[in-house]
Design a protein around this motif. Sequence first.
Motif, PDB file in Angstrom:
ATOM      1  N   ARG A   1       0.946  -1.064  -0.388  1.00 17.46           N
ATOM      2  CA  ARG A   1       0.549   0.094   0.152  1.00 17.46           C
ATOM      3  C   ARG A   1       1.141   1.429   0.018  1.00 17.46           C
ATOM      4  NH1 ARG A   1      -5.187   0.436  -0.464  1.00 17.46           N
ATOM      5  NH2 ARG A   1      -6.070  -1.997  -0.155  1.00 17.46           N
ATOM      6  N   GLU A   2       1.523   1.169   0.780  1.00 17.40           N
ATOM      7  CA  GLU A   2       2.317   2.482   1.128  1.00 17.40           C
ATOM      8  C   GLU A   2       3.950   3.030  -0.378  1.00 17.40           C
ATOM      9  OE1 GLU A   2       4.468   3.341   4.480  1.00 17.40           O
ATOM     10  OE2 GLU A   2       2.438   2.776   5.735  1.00 17.40           O
ATOM     11  N   ILE A   3       4.543   1.365  -0.778  1.00 16.79           N
ATOM     12  CA  ILE A   3       5.220   1.275  -1.568  1.00 16.79           C
ATOM     13  C   ILE A   3       4.847   1.195  -3.624  1.00 16.79           C
ATOM     14  CG2 ILE A   3       7.922   0.861  -2.598  1.00 16.79           C
ATOM     15  CD1 ILE A   3       7.886   2.351   0.162  1.00 16.79           C
ATOM     16  N   TYR A   4       4.305   0.333  -3.800  1.00 14.31           N
ATOM     17  CA  TYR A   4       3.468  -0.247  -4.455  1.00 14.31           C
ATOM     18  C   TYR A   4       2.542   0.503  -5.791  1.00 14.31           C
ATOM     19  CZ  TYR A   4       8.261  -3.184  -3.415  1.00 14.31           C
ATOM     20  OH  TYR A   4       9.312  -3.219  -2.591  1.00 14.31           O
ATOM     21  N   LEU A   5       1.593   0.065  -4.753  1.00 20.08           N
ATOM     22  CA  LEU A   5       0.310   0.700  -5.311  1.00 20.08           C
ATOM     23  C   LEU A   5       0.482   2.152  -5.212  1.00 20.08           C
ATOM     24  CD1 LEU A   5      -2.013  -1.632  -3.230  1.00 20.08           C
ATOM     25  CD2 LEU A   5      -1.050  -2.115  -5.937  1.00 20.08           C
TER      26      LEU A   5
ATOM     27  N   PRO B   1       6.147  11.057  13.430  1.00 17.73           N
ATOM     28  CA  PRO B   1       6.571  10.555  15.105  1.00 17.73           C
ATOM     29  C   PRO B   1       7.084   9.712  15.225  1.00 17.73           C
ATOM     30  CG  PRO B   1       4.244  11.467  14.751  1.00 17.73           C
ATOM     31  CD  PRO B   1       4.666  10.993  13.547  1.00 17.73           C
ATOM     32  N   LYS B   2       7.886   9.448  16.775  1.00 26.33           N
ATOM     33  CA  LYS B   2       8.232   8.210  16.906  1.00 26.33           C
ATOM     34  C   LYS B   2       7.195   7.305  17.068  1.00 26.33           C
ATOM     35  CE  LYS B   2      12.460  10.005  18.881  1.00 26.33           C
ATOM     36  NZ  LYS B   2      13.433  10.437  20.077  1.00 26.33           N
ATOM     37  N   GLY B   3       7.156   6.022  16.854  1.00 21.68           N
ATOM     38  CA  GLY B   3       6.378   4.869  16.589  1.00 21.68           C
ATOM     39  C   GLY B   3       5.471   4.346  15.694  1.00 21.68           C
ATOM     40  N   ALA B   4       5.351   5.718  14.594  1.00 24.28           N
ATOM     41  CA  ALA B   4       4.946   5.618  13.618  1.00 24.28           C
ATOM     42  C   ALA B   4       5.579   4.182  12.706  1.00 24.28           C
ATOM     43  CB  ALA B   4       4.363   6.452  12.104  1.00 24.28           C
ATOM     44  N   GLY B   5       6.733   3.827  12.866  1.00 24.45           N
ATOM     45  CA  GLY B   5       7.241   2.297  12.255  1.00 24.45           C
ATOM     46  C   GLY B   5       7.708   2.861  11.182  1.00 24.45           C
ATOM     47  N   GLU B   6       7.761   4.268  10.587  1.00 29.38           N
ATOM     48  CA  GLU B   6       8.814   4.997   9.141  1.00 29.38           C
ATOM     49  C   GLU B   6       9.690   4.985   9.336  1.00 29.38           C
ATOM     50  OE1 GLU B   6       6.247   5.225   6.266  1.00 29.38           O
ATOM     51  OE2 GLU B   6       5.356   4.028   7.482  1.00 29.38           O
TER      52      GLU B   6
ATOM     53  N   VAL C   1      -0.269   6.337   7.486  1.00 29.69           N
ATOM     54  CA  VAL C   1       0.393   5.063   6.802  1.00 29.69           C
ATOM     55  C   VAL C   1      -0.490   3.934   6.773  1.00 29.69           C
ATOM     56  CG1 VAL C   1       3.129   5.665   8.324  1.00 29.69           C
ATOM     57  CG2 VAL C   1       0.385   4.778   9.570  1.00 29.69           C
ATOM     58  N   TRP C   2      -0.529   2.892   5.788  1.00 27.44           N
ATOM     59  CA  TRP C   2      -1.263   2.224   5.587  1.00 27.44           C
ATOM     60  C   TRP C   2      -1.126   0.639   7.261  1.00 27.44           C
ATOM     61  CZ3 TRP C   2      -5.406   1.301   2.682  1.00 27.44           C
ATOM     62  CH2 TRP C   2      -5.822   0.275   3.070  1.00 27.44           C
ATOM     63  N   LYS C   3      -2.320   0.851   7.864  1.00 30.29           N
ATOM     64  CA  LYS C   3      -2.968  -0.168   8.829  1.00 30.29           C
ATOM     65  C   LYS C   3      -3.982  -0.752   9.073  1.00 30.29           C
ATOM     66  CE  LYS C   3       0.928   1.460  12.702  1.00 30.29           C
ATOM     67  NZ  LYS C   3       1.679   2.449  13.898  1.00 30.29           N
TER      68      LYS C   3
END
Length: 692
Positions: free
Chosen positions: A224-228, A624-629, A661-663
Amino acid sequence: MISRSVVAAFVTLLAVPLVAVAGSSAAAPGPCGSVSARPWCDRDLSPDKRARLLLKAMTLDEKIGMMAGDDALGPLQTQTNPDAHEGTVQGIARLGVPTVLMAGGGPAGIRQGEGTALPAPISLGATFSRTDAARWGRLVGDEGRRRGNDVILGPALDIMRLPNAGRAYEAYGEDPYLTGELGVPWIKAAQKRGVMAMVKHYPANNQETDRYLMNAVVGTRAMREIYLPPFEKAIRQGDAAAVMCGYNKVNGTPSCANHTFLGKVLRGSWGFDGFVASDWLVGAKNTVASVRGGMDVEMPVGLVYSRDRLNDALRDKRITVKQIDARVRNYLRTLFAHGVFDRRRYADQPQTINVAANNNTARSLAENGITLLKNNGVLPLRGNTSLAVIGSAANEYVSGIGSSQVTPRNPITVLAGLRARAGGAVTYADGSDLGQAAAAARGAQVAVVVVADQREEAADLKCLKLTCGAPDRGDQDALVRAVTAANPNTVVLLQTGGPVLTPWRSQAAAVVEAWYPGERGGTAVARVLYGDAEPGGRLPVTFPVKDVKAAKGGTVRYAEGIQVGYRRYNARKAPVAYPFGHGLTYTTFKYGGIKVKGDKVQVTVTNTGSRVGTAVPQLYLTFPKGAGEPPRQLKGFAKIKLKPGQTRRVTFTLDKRAFSVWKGGWKSPRGCYTVEVGASSRALPLSARLCR
């Protein structure tokens, strides 16, 4: 696209009725016809209504015939035969259904005999210019239409996951935001010329190794975040008419039978209402799964969508007539929506192409993608400077190999371009003898050593060394070392389809990446080296300092997740040779005055040098920290030309997706984001906090 040898083998093996020469059959009459006899010809009706009316008038056999192309020979001939087309879907004369012709080579021009050979599309990625993307699409659309085509197979929106990917040159680099932002104006401009754009290769087609069978195992978040995202923009913002599904499996299911991506995502989430076609010949793997999964048309002929296989599946009740209708309706609706029923067949009139204007556009686009990686002051060259041009690549037309390879009309090599422009003496050595090359370099004021890789469809590079990329050219790294040792004023000119290792960069006076610069590449290179044009490019990929592993086939797990390209290097704080976004000009710029108000970010850019120049301010966002990005993700860019001393205010608008982000869906983490602006992903002098 499929290789010539594989097509030939299938044509020999299968008793498929073929058109002897692509494009030789008579097209269905048009425009559509009388509304009283053919109610679907009523232009006041919606494309959906017209398609439904037409479907009711079609026999089952006619419907099945619409589900596959009709010419397996055309793709074998397009590089040299001006009468061939990459794809043909025959119409139905009794119903006024037109024959549709497709042009290959779309990402880099029209592949139909000789045509305007544009630079490799990775060069368009390097322009960081939406305007140039529109110019590119407009040229391809116009030339494709004038060659009698209805569909252009492009643009390619694949992300460069592997630096050594064989087809990296066909798309726009390693960043999804950049790729999507360039794809949209390309599509819009091409389709304004009256053709339909077919974006490819959906959904995650990122290597050539084992490309027909490999299984890309991609996590939902990375997908969802990179390829699509580039494909999503192509559909939602670009209104692309068609989508080409890839050869490979994705998460265990063939791309062309993958209901998750063809049905739920493409049509369900994004609202796509065009048609889906297979990549050529072996893109479709299974009749029933493809019909159920959402592939509308098999190209270039019906193998899994042959009449026999579809009728067998219907007889055995593995598929239904309703499913057949859905596939055909998507195709017909697209033709109605894009006016194909309501216009005369485009004539194949190559004589109407403005070749001179297209050559100038090709040259300008090449200049705008040429990227200056290093310069100690040797560039721009003075008019009376004596040159030694060294390397076999200087005297050859260099391009990628495969279905995007366009046959140029009259290519200009780097050597020819420099000889035409130079005011001083120009000598040439092909580099096969290092001693002769060094002697030639010592005998000139400036040496220009030209090296190249060779990227191609159906094969990934084994490594990023020049010896891996073009083994037939010998040890080009040794050539560069010999020339730089003989002359400290050495310009290394790269003609590559992606990043390569540059172990000699500290010895070179200048390093210039020209990519595969197209048929006017020699003139473009000369104009840039002499300062008649500025180097307009910025890197759409990272140039690493270490080599990468060769790609593997079978099941390939995308274990890196969202840490692709520069994201990975930044997350690991790893050194690179040249970072994503990097590119020098012949002037200097100062960034300042950052202001954040709501979702808008403003900065000032000042030309502090003595020449007119183009700046490419780039905005990167850290979550932000914790987003995992990973940190510093590209979320905005602009391209502005400034006179010496001129200052301009640039405004970036960050939409909701920029913060998402995608969650399990798109969600914006709460907290403070860091906004940074500068000249590359690792040259960001401006910083501000944005809390949400």
